[in-house]
Design a protein around this motif. Structure first.
Motif, PDB file in Angstrom:
ATOM      1  N   PHE A   1      23.463  80.695 120.247  1.00 38.22           N
ATOM      2  CA  PHE A   1      24.109  79.669 119.308  1.00 38.22           C
ATOM      3  C   PHE A   1      22.812  79.050 118.639  1.00 38.22           C
ATOM      4  O   PHE A   1      21.485  79.047 119.305  1.00 38.22           O
ATOM      5  CB  PHE A   1      24.867  78.503 119.844  1.00 38.22           C
ATOM      6  CG  PHE A   1      23.981  77.741 120.805  1.00 38.22           C
ATOM      7  CD1 PHE A   1      23.472  76.416 120.340  1.00 38.22           C
ATOM      8  CD2 PHE A   1      23.758  78.080 122.402  1.00 38.22           C
ATOM      9  CE1 PHE A   1      22.837  75.656 121.227  1.00 38.22           C
ATOM     10  CE2 PHE A   1      22.956  77.234 123.306  1.00 38.22           C
ATOM     11  CZ  PHE A   1      22.586  76.072 122.506  1.00 38.22           C
TER      12      PHE A   1
ATOM     13  N   GLU B   1      22.848  73.559 114.706  1.00 30.18           N
ATOM     14  CA  GLU B   1      24.290  73.595 114.130  1.00 30.18           C
ATOM     15  C   GLU B   1      25.377  73.309 115.226  1.00 30.18           C
ATOM     16  O   GLU B   1      26.422  72.724 114.698  1.00 30.18           O
ATOM     17  CB  GLU B   1      24.553  74.898 113.480  1.00 30.18           C
ATOM     18  CG  GLU B   1      23.570  75.202 112.411  1.00 30.18           C
ATOM     19  CD  GLU B   1      24.065  76.744 111.545  1.00 30.18           C
ATOM     20  OE1 GLU B   1      24.971  77.302 112.009  1.00 30.18           O
ATOM     21  OE2 GLU B   1      23.325  77.026 110.790  1.00 30.18           O
ATOM     22  N   ASP B   2      25.319  73.738 116.254  1.00 30.48           N
ATOM     23  CA  ASP B   2      26.193  73.377 117.344  1.00 30.48           C
ATOM     24  C   ASP B   2      25.617  72.163 118.397  1.00 30.48           C
ATOM     25  O   ASP B   2      24.903  72.549 119.465  1.00 30.48           O
ATOM     26  CB  ASP B   2      26.701  74.571 118.078  1.00 30.48           C
ATOM     27  CG  ASP B   2      27.571  74.477 118.807  1.00 30.48           C
ATOM     28  OD1 ASP B   2      28.240  73.440 119.120  1.00 30.48           O
ATOM     29  OD2 ASP B   2      28.373  75.575 119.271  1.00 30.48           O
TER      30      ASP B   2
ATOM     31  N   GLU C   1      26.973  72.499 122.115  1.00 35.21           N
ATOM     32  CA  GLU C   1      26.230  73.443 122.811  1.00 35.21           C
ATOM     33  C   GLU C   1      24.784  73.116 123.410  1.00 35.21           C
ATOM     34  O   GLU C   1      24.447  73.507 124.447  1.00 35.21           O
ATOM     35  CB  GLU C   1      26.201  74.977 122.276  1.00 35.21           C
ATOM     36  CG  GLU C   1      27.560  75.852 122.179  1.00 35.21           C
ATOM     37  CD  GLU C   1      28.277  76.213 123.699  1.00 35.21           C
ATOM     38  OE1 GLU C   1      27.091  76.436 124.263  1.00 35.21           O
ATOM     39  OE2 GLU C   1      29.227  76.273 123.591  1.00 35.21           O
TER      40      GLU C   1
END
Length: 74
Positions: free
Chosen positions: A32, A36-37, A40
């Protein structure tokens, strides 16, 4: 008693090795983009913090066992 302490130390060192492998696996080529995440990224940070705290506790156990076995401080 020395054999028992030695065996315990070796077992704890095996656990440290396993924790090191987990930390390496978690940080090597994550699947990931942490930019952006965020969920996570926070999950990974939590895993690494838990591994770090567990590693510190096990190292303290090893130091205590070693001090007990040698009859002195580390």
């Amino acid at each position: 008693m020395a054999t028992n302490v030695s065996e315990r130390i070796h077992t704890l060192q095996d656990v440290l090795d396993a924790l090191s492998q987990q930390a390496s696996a978690a940080t090597t080529d994550p699947d990931f983009d942490p930019r952006e995440d965020m969920g996570e990224a926070l999950y990974l940070a939590g895993q690494l913090m838990a591994i770090s705290q567990t590693t510190a506790a096990i190292r303290a156990m090893i130091a205590d066992l070693w001090a007990t076995n040698t009859g002195g401080d580390t």
